[in-house]
Design an enzyme around this catalytic site. Structure first.
Site, PDB file in Angstrom:
ATOM      1  N   ASP A 203      23.545 -21.162  -6.924  1.00 60.62           N
ATOM      2  CA  ASP A 203      23.620 -19.715  -6.646  1.00 60.62           C
ATOM      3  C   ASP A 203      22.940 -19.000  -7.805  1.00 60.62           C
ATOM      4  OD1 ASP A 203      24.663 -16.965  -5.992  1.00 60.62           O
ATOM      5  OD2 ASP A 203      25.971 -18.074  -4.632  1.00 60.62           O
ATOM      6  N   GLY A 229      19.977 -20.479 -10.014  1.00 56.07           N
ATOM      7  CA  GLY A 229      18.576 -20.378  -9.618  1.00 56.07           C
ATOM      8  C   GLY A 229      18.416 -19.392  -8.476  1.00 56.07           C
ATOM      9  N   PHE A 231      17.066 -19.004  -4.638  1.00 54.10           N
ATOM     10  CA  PHE A 231      16.708 -19.838  -3.483  1.00 54.10           C
ATOM     11  C   PHE A 231      15.407 -19.408  -2.806  1.00 54.10           C
ATOM     12  CE2 PHE A 231      20.651 -17.716  -1.318  1.00 54.10           C
ATOM     13  CZ  PHE A 231      19.948 -16.581  -0.931  1.00 54.10           C
ATOM     14  N   HIS A 248      22.550 -15.214   7.332  1.00 50.60           N
ATOM     15  CA  HIS A 248      22.850 -13.918   7.978  1.00 50.60           C
ATOM     16  C   HIS A 248      22.538 -12.725   7.069  1.00 50.60           C
ATOM     17  CE1 HIS A 248      27.306 -12.830   6.713  1.00 50.60           C
ATOM     18  NE2 HIS A 248      26.592 -13.197   5.673  1.00 50.60           N
TER      19      HIS A 248
HETATM   20  C1  LIG Z   1      27.596 -13.606   1.527  1.00 53.05           C
HETATM   21  S1  LIG Z   1      27.647 -14.475   0.005  1.00 53.05           S
HETATM   22  C2  LIG Z   1      28.198 -16.080   0.565  1.00 53.05           C
HETATM   23  C3  LIG Z   1      28.737 -16.922  -0.557  1.00 53.05           C
HETATM   24  C4  LIG Z   1      29.314 -18.284  -0.116  1.00 53.05           C
HETATM   25  N1  LIG Z   1      28.340 -19.131   0.547  1.00 53.05           N
HETATM   26  C5  LIG Z   1      30.502 -18.065   0.788  1.00 53.05           C
HETATM   27  O1  LIG Z   1      30.386 -18.221   1.985  1.00 53.05           O
HETATM   28  O2  LIG Z   1      31.560 -17.685   0.254  1.00 53.05           O
HETATM   29  C6  LIG Z   1      25.914 -14.735  -0.306  1.00 53.05           C
HETATM   30  C7  LIG Z   1      25.636 -15.543  -1.573  1.00 53.05           C
HETATM   31  O3  LIG Z   1      24.204 -15.657  -1.726  1.00 53.05           O
HETATM   32  C8  LIG Z   1      23.927 -15.594  -3.114  1.00 53.05           C
HETATM   33  N2  LIG Z   1      22.514 -15.218  -3.309  1.00 53.05           N
HETATM   34  C9  LIG Z   1      21.933 -14.035  -3.006  1.00 53.05           C
HETATM   35  N3  LIG Z   1      20.631 -14.062  -3.347  1.00 53.05           N
HETATM   36  C10 LIG Z   1      20.392 -15.294  -3.882  1.00 53.05           C
HETATM   37  C11 LIG Z   1      19.220 -15.918  -4.405  1.00 53.05           C
HETATM   38  N4  LIG Z   1      18.043 -15.266  -4.434  1.00 53.05           N
HETATM   39  N5  LIG Z   1      19.321 -17.190  -4.871  1.00 53.05           N
HETATM   40  C12 LIG Z   1      20.523 -17.852  -4.834  1.00 53.05           C
HETATM   41  N6  LIG Z   1      21.675 -17.305  -4.337  1.00 53.05           N
HETATM   42  C13 LIG Z   1      21.599 -16.037  -3.873  1.00 53.05           C
HETATM   43  C14 LIG Z   1      24.891 -14.527  -3.580  1.00 53.05           C
HETATM   44  O4  LIG Z   1      25.034 -14.517  -4.979  1.00 53.05           O
HETATM   45  C15 LIG Z   1      26.159 -14.892  -2.840  1.00 53.05           C
HETATM   46  O5  LIG Z   1      26.966 -15.789  -3.551  1.00 53.05           O
END
Ligand SMILES: C[S@@+](CC[C@H](N)C(=O)[O-])C[C@H]1O[C@@H](n2cnc3c(N)ncnc32)[C@H](O)[C@@H]1O
Length: 338
Positions: A203, A229, A231, A248
């Site tokens: 994340d 990092g 994604f 989503h």
């Molecule tokens: C809606 S949350 C879902 C978190 C986790 N998968 C859950 O279901 O509880 C979206 C996640 O995507 C991560 N995120 C957003 N942009 C990102 C990026 N560019 N690279 C890595 N992670 C990212 C956020 O920090 C967050 O933890």
């Protein structure tokens, strides 16, 4: 024979419209930790006001309103006590929804909803119009808001992760990567059920910094590591990729970039598991159809149908193999290398 009569449409509509009042009252109760203060027994409004540094007459009105919908209860002496519903507004209890209630009424989450009409007219993400940046950029600069949001995500995971591991067997995979894995609740749950596997929670650096404490607390420090990092640039190599409520958040082009980065890093024979609310056809009730509006307003993403997921996968080098419903509102959308 039942003699119950459905309320007339205008009464149902009134309740739906005034849902706003209830939602914000719950959020304020969560921010004030009222349920935590009442954990050891009933308290007077004066005592609660002292503990929460609030205006006692106004706090009373908040509590009375909440008690009218089953959240807290006033006794004959005028003290307020917990109810089964208010129990889940406590912190650190099974099923806690305190952090979710807190962030849903936070300025960053609440204010963009006031712009829904503009978003429906223009298609522009309301959050970006109000705050001038994308929501995850904003959260990266606001540590308190980010912490509460991540806690809220973990609360959802406490409901969803057991349902995912009950529905899907991960024992065929050596290294499992949870992309956008937050504090690692889902991956921790998978690894506890899959003792042969190792894991990587991936994340943004400021978010994944909260994962090692959780992984150590559940005894997984030696089998699971956290990696920070982006994604959109790269993801770690793995045999299985899980992503819960990630795709989503993003429009199709950005979603395809994430999925392609997984494809590029994937070991031979790797599989992909998205955990999302798949939109059913027609008018079928589905929490995903409402969560889709949150994605419209706050993120730039959407909830998708099976056909929409299949198309995203095809564009990114994956093939949709099956969709497994779970005991939660989410399904597991599986893909293999195309
Ligand atoms: C809606 S949350 C879902 C978190 C986790 N998968 C859950 O279901 O509880 C979206 C996640 O995507 C991560 N995120 C957003 N942009 C990102 C990026 N560019 N690279 C890595 N992670 C990212 C956020 O920090 C967050 O933890």
């Amino acid at each position: 024979m039942s003699d119950s009569v459905s309320p007339p449409p205008e009464v149902v509509m009134t309740q739906l419209i005034f849902g706003k009042w209830v939602a914000m009252a719950i959020s304020v109760a969560a921010k004030l930790h009222l349920a935590d203060h009442l954990a050891n027994g009933p308290l007077s409004v004066a005592e609660l006001a002292t503990r929460t540094e609030t205006h006692a007459p106004s706090l009373f009105r908040l509590l009375r309103a909440l008690a009218s919908v089953g959240i807290f209860a006033e006794d004959a002496a005028g003290n307020f006590a917990q109810t089964p519903l208010s129990q889940v507004l406590r912190s650190n209890v099974p099923g806690s929804m305190r952090a979710v209630a807190d962030y849903c009424g936070a300025d960053w989450s609440w204010r963009p909803w006031g712009q829904l009409l503009e978003t429906v007219k223009t298609g522009q993400t309301a959050f970006d119009a109000v705050f001038g940046e994308q929501v995850f950029e904003y959260l990266s600069k606001h540590p308190h808001e980010s912490e509460v949001f991540n806690e809220g995500m973990t609360s959802f995971s406490m409901q969803e992760s057991p349902a995912v591991v009950a529905a899907v067997d991960f024992s065929a995979f050596g290294t499992i990567v949870d992309v956008g894995g937050g504090h690692g609740h889902l991956l921790g749950t998978i690894l506890m059920k899959t003792p042969t596997a190792r894991g990587i929670v991936y994340d943004l650096p400021h978010v994944v910094a909260g994962a090692p404490a959780h992984l150590a607390a559940v005894g997984l420090a030696d089998r699971c590591r956290a990696e920070g990092g982006n994604f959109f640039e790269t993801v770690p190599a793995g045999d299985a990729y899980v992503m819960k409520h990630i795709i989503h958040d993003w429009p199709d082009d950005k979603s395809i970039t994430i999925l392609r980065n997984c494809r590029r890093a994937a070991n031979p024979g790797a599989k992909l598991f998205l955990v999302e609310m798949v939109i059913p056809p027609g008018n079928a009730p589905s929490p995903g159809k409402l969560l889709d509006l949150e994605m419209l307003v706050i993120a730039s993403g959407k909830e998708r149908t099976e056909a929409e997921y299949a198309a995203l996968f095809a564009a990114a080098g994956w093939r949709l193999t099956r969709i497994v419903p779970t005991q939660s509102p989410t399904s597991v959308i599986e893909a293999e290398l195309a």
